[in-house]
Design a protein around this motif. Sequence first.
Motif, PDB file in Angstrom:
ATOM      1  N   ARG A  42       0.837  -1.200   0.000  1.00 21.74           N
ATOM      2  CA  ARG A  42       0.000   0.000   0.000  1.00 21.74           C
ATOM      3  C   ARG A  42       0.873   1.252   0.000  1.00 21.74           C
ATOM      4  NH1 ARG A  42      -4.192   0.525   4.691  1.00 21.74           N
ATOM      5  NH2 ARG A  42      -5.101  -1.207   3.531  1.00 21.74           N
ATOM      6  N   LYS A  43       1.930   1.245   0.809  1.00 22.87           N
ATOM      7  CA  LYS A  43       2.853   2.377   0.871  1.00 22.87           C
ATOM      8  C   LYS A  43       3.516   2.598  -0.488  1.00 22.87           C
ATOM      9  CE  LYS A  43       5.643   5.453   2.719  1.00 22.87           C
ATOM     10  NZ  LYS A  43       5.339   6.783   2.252  1.00 22.87           N
ATOM     11  N   ALA A  44       3.896   1.516  -1.159  1.00 27.82           N
ATOM     12  CA  ALA A  44       4.519   1.624  -2.485  1.00 27.82           C
ATOM     13  C   ALA A  44       3.534   2.247  -3.474  1.00 27.82           C
ATOM     14  CB  ALA A  44       4.978   0.255  -2.971  1.00 27.82           C
ATOM     15  N   ARG A  45       2.268   1.828  -3.437  1.00 31.88           N
ATOM     16  CA  ARG A  45       1.262   2.406  -4.336  1.00 31.88           C
ATOM     17  C   ARG A  45       1.037   3.887  -4.029  1.00 31.88           C
ATOM     18  NH1 ARG A  45      -1.202  -2.600  -3.392  1.00 31.88           N
ATOM     19  NH2 ARG A  45      -2.563  -1.671  -1.829  1.00 31.88           N
ATOM     20  N   GLN A  46       1.034   4.246  -2.747  1.00 30.60           N
ATOM     21  CA  GLN A  46       0.868   5.650  -2.377  1.00 30.60           C
ATOM     22  C   GLN A  46       2.037   6.486  -2.889  1.00 30.60           C
ATOM     23  OE1 GLN A  46       0.482   5.393   1.866  1.00 30.60           O
ATOM     24  NE2 GLN A  46      -1.742   5.156   1.786  1.00 30.60           N
ATOM     25  N   ASP A  47       3.240   5.955  -2.796  1.00 28.60           N
ATOM     26  CA  ASP A  47       4.417   6.668  -3.300  1.00 28.60           C
ATOM     27  C   ASP A  47       4.324   6.857  -4.806  1.00 28.60           C
ATOM     28  OD1 ASP A  47       5.539   6.908  -0.778  1.00 28.60           O
ATOM     29  OD2 ASP A  47       6.790   5.113  -0.997  1.00 28.60           O
ATOM     30  N   GLU A  48       3.860   5.832  -5.517  1.00 28.30           N
ATOM     31  CA  GLU A  48       3.734   5.929  -6.969  1.00 28.30           C
ATOM     32  C   GLU A  48       2.659   6.939  -7.353  1.00 28.30           C
ATOM     33  OE1 GLU A  48       3.140   1.826  -7.737  1.00 28.30           O
ATOM     34  OE2 GLU A  48       5.300   1.379  -7.724  1.00 28.30           O
ATOM     35  N   THR A  49       1.574   6.979  -6.600  1.00 25.20           N
ATOM     36  CA  THR A  49       0.519   7.963  -6.855  1.00 25.20           C
ATOM     37  C   THR A  49       1.051   9.373  -6.595  1.00 25.20           C
ATOM     38  OG1 THR A  49      -1.175   6.364  -6.246  1.00 25.20           O
ATOM     39  CG2 THR A  49      -1.817   8.690  -6.218  1.00 25.20           C
ATOM     40  N   ALA A  50       1.820   9.535  -5.542  1.00 17.51           N
ATOM     41  CA  ALA A  50       2.410  10.838  -5.239  1.00 17.51           C
ATOM     42  C   ALA A  50       3.354  11.278  -6.357  1.00 17.51           C
ATOM     43  CB  ALA A  50       3.149  10.791  -3.907  1.00 17.51           C
ATOM     44  N   MET A  51       4.079  10.334  -6.947  1.00 21.12           N
ATOM     45  CA  MET A  51       4.964  10.674  -8.071  1.00 21.12           C
ATOM     46  C   MET A  51       4.141  11.176  -9.257  1.00 21.12           C
ATOM     47  SD  MET A  51       7.991   7.765  -8.040  1.00 21.12           S
ATOM     48  CE  MET A  51       7.114   6.791  -9.171  1.00 21.12           C
ATOM     49  N   GLN A  52       3.000  10.533  -9.523  1.00 21.52           N
ATOM     50  CA  GLN A  52       2.145  10.950 -10.641  1.00 21.52           C
ATOM     51  C   GLN A  52       1.565  12.337 -10.384  1.00 21.52           C
ATOM     52  OE1 GLN A  52      -0.663   7.762 -10.878  1.00 21.52           O
ATOM     53  NE2 GLN A  52       0.729   6.417 -11.986  1.00 21.52           N
ATOM     54  N   ILE A  53       1.140  12.601  -9.159  1.00 19.13           N
ATOM     55  CA  ILE A  53       0.591  13.917  -8.820  1.00 19.13           C
ATOM     56  C   ILE A  53       1.671  14.982  -8.950  1.00 19.13           C
ATOM     57  CG2 ILE A  53      -0.316  15.320  -6.921  1.00 19.13           C
ATOM     58  CD1 ILE A  53      -1.797  12.750  -6.000  1.00 19.13           C
ATOM     59  N   ASP A  54       2.875  14.682  -8.478  1.00 24.65           N
ATOM     60  CA  ASP A  54       3.980  15.629  -8.586  1.00 24.65           C
ATOM     61  C   ASP A  54       4.294  15.924 -10.051  1.00 24.65           C
ATOM     62  OD1 ASP A  54       6.172  17.191  -7.373  1.00 24.65           O
ATOM     63  OD2 ASP A  54       7.447  15.702  -8.380  1.00 24.65           O
ATOM     64  N   ALA A  55       4.292  14.897 -10.886  1.00 21.77           N
ATOM     65  CA  ALA A  55       4.550  15.095 -12.314  1.00 21.77           C
ATOM     66  C   ALA A  55       3.449  15.948 -12.940  1.00 21.77           C
ATOM     67  CB  ALA A  55       4.653  13.746 -13.021  1.00 21.77           C
ATOM     68  N   TRP A  56       2.208  15.704 -12.540  1.00 19.63           N
ATOM     69  CA  TRP A  56       1.099  16.489 -13.071  1.00 19.63           C
ATOM     70  C   TRP A  56       1.216  17.948 -12.650  1.00 19.63           C
ATOM     71  CZ3 TRP A  56      -3.149  18.664 -10.311  1.00 19.63           C
ATOM     72  CH2 TRP A  56      -4.130  19.210 -11.129  1.00 19.63           C
ATOM     73  N   LEU A  57       1.574  18.170 -11.389  1.00 15.72           N
ATOM     74  CA  LEU A  57       1.697  19.542 -10.903  1.00 15.72           C
ATOM     75  C   LEU A  57       2.826  20.309 -11.584  1.00 15.72           C
ATOM     76  CD1 LEU A  57       1.092  19.020  -7.094  1.00 15.72           C
ATOM     77  CD2 LEU A  57      -0.391  20.195  -8.724  1.00 15.72           C
ATOM     78  N   HIS A  58       3.870  19.598 -11.988  1.00 15.96           N
ATOM     79  CA  HIS A  58       5.006  20.262 -12.625  1.00 15.96           C
ATOM     80  C   HIS A  58       4.948  20.220 -14.149  1.00 15.96           C
ATOM     81  CE1 HIS A  58       6.657  19.769  -8.541  1.00 15.96           C
ATOM     82  NE2 HIS A  58       7.213  20.933  -8.826  1.00 15.96           N
ATOM     83  N   SER A  59       3.840  19.720 -14.699  1.00 14.08           N
ATOM     84  CA  SER A  59       3.738  19.639 -16.149  1.00 14.08           C
ATOM     85  C   SER A  59       3.545  21.038 -16.743  1.00 14.08           C
ATOM     86  CB  SER A  59       2.581  18.732 -16.559  1.00 14.08           C
ATOM     87  OG  SER A  59       1.355  19.335 -16.207  1.00 14.08           O
TER      88      SER A  59
END
Length: 66
Positions: A42-59
């Motif tokens: 679950r922690k790994a999935r949360q980290d991956e989701t956070a990476m996607q959100i960070d990428a979206w915010l910096h797009s």
Amino acid sequence: MRTRRRFKQSKTLSERLADEAARCREEARALAPGRRRELLLRKARQDETAMQIDAWLHSPGLRTPT
């Protein structure tokens, strides 16, 4: 009043999240099915989701809501 200890990060947020996700998945592989393994996955999935959100915010295509 105490001052905050500050330091510069040597890796970007995405790199730190990717490292943490990989570490959690690797640790989960070594465990038998159970609660601890599920929490790590679950922690790994949360980290991956956070990476996607960070990428979206910096797009570059991100615009302010109207």
